[in-house]
Motif scaffolding. Structure first.
Motif, PDB file in Angstrom:
ATOM      1  N   ALA A 119     -51.722 -16.268   5.619  1.00  0.00           N
ATOM      2  CA  ALA A 119     -52.074 -16.302   6.822  1.00  0.00           C
ATOM      3  C   ALA A 119     -52.329 -17.440   7.737  1.00  0.00           C
ATOM      4  CB  ALA A 119     -53.310 -15.665   6.933  1.00  0.00           C
ATOM      5  N   LYS A 169     -49.512 -18.812  10.944  1.00  0.00           N
ATOM      6  CA  LYS A 169     -50.635 -18.873  11.984  1.00  0.00           C
ATOM      7  C   LYS A 169     -50.576 -20.051  13.240  1.00  0.00           C
ATOM      8  CE  LYS A 169     -54.589 -16.589  14.140  1.00  0.00           C
ATOM      9  NZ  LYS A 169     -56.360 -16.727  13.020  1.00  0.00           N
ATOM     10  N   HIS A 182     -46.169 -17.751  15.174  1.00  0.00           N
ATOM     11  CA  HIS A 182     -47.650 -17.687  16.220  1.00  0.00           C
ATOM     12  C   HIS A 182     -47.300 -15.999  16.600  1.00  0.00           C
ATOM     13  CE1 HIS A 182     -51.097 -18.035  17.791  1.00  0.00           C
ATOM     14  NE2 HIS A 182     -50.867 -17.803  18.507  1.00  0.00           N
ATOM     15  N   HIS A 238     -45.885 -13.748  16.639  1.00  0.00           N
ATOM     16  CA  HIS A 238     -46.112 -12.059  15.608  1.00  0.00           C
ATOM     17  C   HIS A 238     -46.729 -12.584  14.209  1.00  0.00           C
ATOM     18  CE1 HIS A 238     -42.650 -12.427  18.097  1.00  0.00           C
ATOM     19  NE2 HIS A 238     -41.683 -13.538  17.464  1.00  0.00           N
ATOM     20  N   PHE A 239     -47.547 -13.299  14.348  1.00  0.00           N
ATOM     21  CA  PHE A 239     -48.643 -12.900  13.018  1.00  0.00           C
ATOM     22  C   PHE A 239     -49.167 -11.620  12.913  1.00  0.00           C
ATOM     23  CE2 PHE A 239     -53.767 -13.709  11.721  1.00  0.00           C
ATOM     24  CZ  PHE A 239     -53.278 -14.291  10.671  1.00  0.00           C
ATOM     25  N   ARG A 240     -50.077 -10.660  13.679  1.00  0.00           N
ATOM     26  CA  ARG A 240     -50.352 -10.010  13.726  1.00  0.00           C
ATOM     27  C   ARG A 240     -49.355  -8.500  13.458  1.00  0.00           C
ATOM     28  NH1 ARG A 240     -55.561  -8.909  14.886  1.00  0.00           N
ATOM     29  NH2 ARG A 240     -56.763 -10.347  16.437  1.00  0.00           N
ATOM     30  N   TYR A 241     -48.193  -8.334  13.921  1.00  0.00           N
ATOM     31  CA  TYR A 241     -46.991  -7.777  13.783  1.00  0.00           C
ATOM     32  C   TYR A 241     -46.544  -7.912  12.211  1.00  0.00           C
ATOM     33  CZ  TYR A 241     -42.775  -5.832  13.119  1.00  0.00           C
ATOM     34  OH  TYR A 241     -41.180  -5.129  12.774  1.00  0.00           O
ATOM     35  N   MET A 249     -48.368  -9.607   9.856  1.00  0.00           N
ATOM     36  CA  MET A 249     -49.426  -9.266   8.386  1.00  0.00           C
ATOM     37  C   MET A 249     -49.416  -7.587   8.785  1.00  0.00           C
ATOM     38  SD  MET A 249     -50.767 -11.932   8.260  1.00  0.00           S
ATOM     39  CE  MET A 249     -52.435 -12.158   7.244  1.00  0.00           C
ATOM     40  N   ARG A 250     -49.162  -6.541   9.230  1.00  0.00           N
ATOM     41  CA  ARG A 250     -49.381  -5.250   9.454  1.00  0.00           C
ATOM     42  C   ARG A 250     -47.837  -4.707   8.420  1.00  0.00           C
ATOM     43  NH1 ARG A 250     -50.766  -5.161  14.512  1.00  0.00           N
ATOM     44  NH2 ARG A 250     -48.293  -4.759  15.438  1.00  0.00           N
ATOM     45  N   GLU A 309     -58.147   0.894   6.303  1.00  0.00           N
ATOM     46  CA  GLU A 309     -55.827   0.776   6.217  1.00  0.00           C
ATOM     47  C   GLU A 309     -55.299   1.729   6.091  1.00  0.00           C
ATOM     48  OE1 GLU A 309     -54.851  -3.197   5.212  1.00  0.00           O
ATOM     49  OE2 GLU A 309     -55.964  -2.861   7.084  1.00  0.00           O
TER      50      GLU A 309
END
Length: 386
Positions: free
Chosen positions: A276, A280, A286, A288-291, A293-294, A330
């Motif tokens: 991660a 990040k 960077h 698109h980090f959250r995208y 991870m999902r 989740e």
């Protein structure tokens, strides 16, 4: 495979350092070191336009004497280049004229003057006949685009390069363009196309000006995991000799890939947490980090649930090495977003999968599209009646 950073385009190495300076996850001692390296690079290349920008952003401190010295050096160098252009135009051939104009383009690129560099590259192109040399000018433009993250410039340059290849062009440059396009796709969240382009170039990679081979493998594995089905992932990534030769050098990446394929979910989550930070702190990933991870979690949860008609939440939590509450929270998010086809029976503590088969999905899609068409026809008939 040689993977030294020195082979990278120095300005793209600089762009990465400038990105890291802005990141809260990078510690202050590291930021001081990065600022010193940026200052040294900017000064040694007399990058007046970039120096002014960085001073304005508070990245570097203003040293007026240094600024005046760099500006004087720029003016002196530009005067010599212009004299060479005049001499070439008056006394030499077309090839020498082109080389003199190219030198001026590279000068503006080196000092970080984006506007003047792009203008001068157009002038140089007008003096260029060979397709290969025109392509090299496009690569210079693409590097400027990636330095500034100017996606409009990158997109137009890729389209221009493809048009040039219709006139000819060698395989080495064509393969190089695939990597540039793959990086552009990844940076604009088109991970499926990025994975295809990277995998297509895995045995012909020579684009060290963008990034090292290790970084290329890192990007290839990350984009493939969230876009390829299980069988092609095994064939193209898990068993690929080019990937196997490098993957162990990159922390957590081998475990990330293999534990997913081998269904070792606890190990997968551990490796995922280790990766991660790298994702990040990657300049292109960077945003698109959250995208990302999902998407990864969607892939792994879907893979786990495919094996069961129903399974207890407790069993799933144990498989992933997390708490029941974590899995419950989740999965409820992913189900609500339509990412997972299952339902939670809170009373029994059971997950029941309800994956629609392909025929059923097609039937539902046809019904939906039919309803939309009927609604439009009704609206149109009312307009015609009027």
């Amino acid at each position: 495979m040689d993977t030294q950073e020195g082979e990278q385009e120095p300005q793209l190495v600089l762009a990465n350092k400038l990105f890291l300076i802005t990141q809260p996850d990078v510690d202050d001692i590291e930021k001081v070191r990065l600022r010193d390296e940026v200052q040294t690079f900017v000064t040694s290349n007399d990058m007046v336009p970039l120096y002014e920008t960085l001073v304005g952003e508070g990245v570097l401190s203003l040293d007026q004497k240094l600024m005046d010295e760099m500006r004087a050096k720029n003016e002196d160098e530009l005067k010599k280049i212009d004299e060479k252009i005049t001499d070439a135009e008056e006394n030499l051939g077309e090839s020498e004229v082109r080389e003199a104009h190219l030198a001026k383009s590279l000068f503006y690129i080196r000092i970080g003057n984006k506007g003047k560099a792009l203008e001068q590259l157009k002038v140089t192109e007008s003096k260029t006949v060979a397709v290969g040399q025109k392509m090299d000018l496009v690569f210079h433009t693409l590097q400027i685009g990636f330095f500034h993250m100017d996606f409009d410039l990158i997109s137009k340059s890729i389209a221009k390069a493809k048009k040039l290849f219709e006139e000819g062009g060698d395989w080495e440059r064509k393969n190089r363009l695939k990597i540039y396009e793959g990086l552009f796709c990844m940076a604009t969240r088109n991970f499926a196309k990025a994975a295809d382009l990277f995998l297509d170039s895995i045995s012909t990679f020579t684009t060290y000006d963008l990034f090292t081979y290790d970084t290329f493998i890192f990007y290839t594995v990350l984009t493939s995991i969230i876009t390829l089905d299980r069988v092609p992932l095994k064939q193209k990534v898990v068993d690929a000799p080019e990937i196997l030769a490098v993957i162990d050098k990159i922390p957590h990446l081998s475990e990330f890939l293999n534990s997913l394929y081998d269904c070792r979910y606890k190990s997968f989550f551990t490796a995922f947490a280790g990766l991660a930070e790298q994702i990040k702190l990657d300049r292109y990933l960077h945003p698109h980090f959250r995208y990302y991870m999902r998407e990864v979690r969607t892939v792994v949860y879907s893979q786990f649930l495919e094996s069961y008609k129903s399974v207890t939440i407790e069993a799933m939590a144990k498989a992933f090495g997390v708490s029941v509450n974590f899995i419950d929270l989740e999965l409820s998010r992913f189900i609500a977003a339509g990412k997972l086809h299952c339902k939670i029976d809170k009373v029994a503590g059971v997950l029941e999968t309800n994956r629609p088969d392909a025929k059923n999905a097609l039937y539902q899609s046809t019904i939906k599209q039919g309803d939309l068409l009927l609604n439009r026809i009704q609206k149109l008939s009312r307009v015609i009646d009027l």
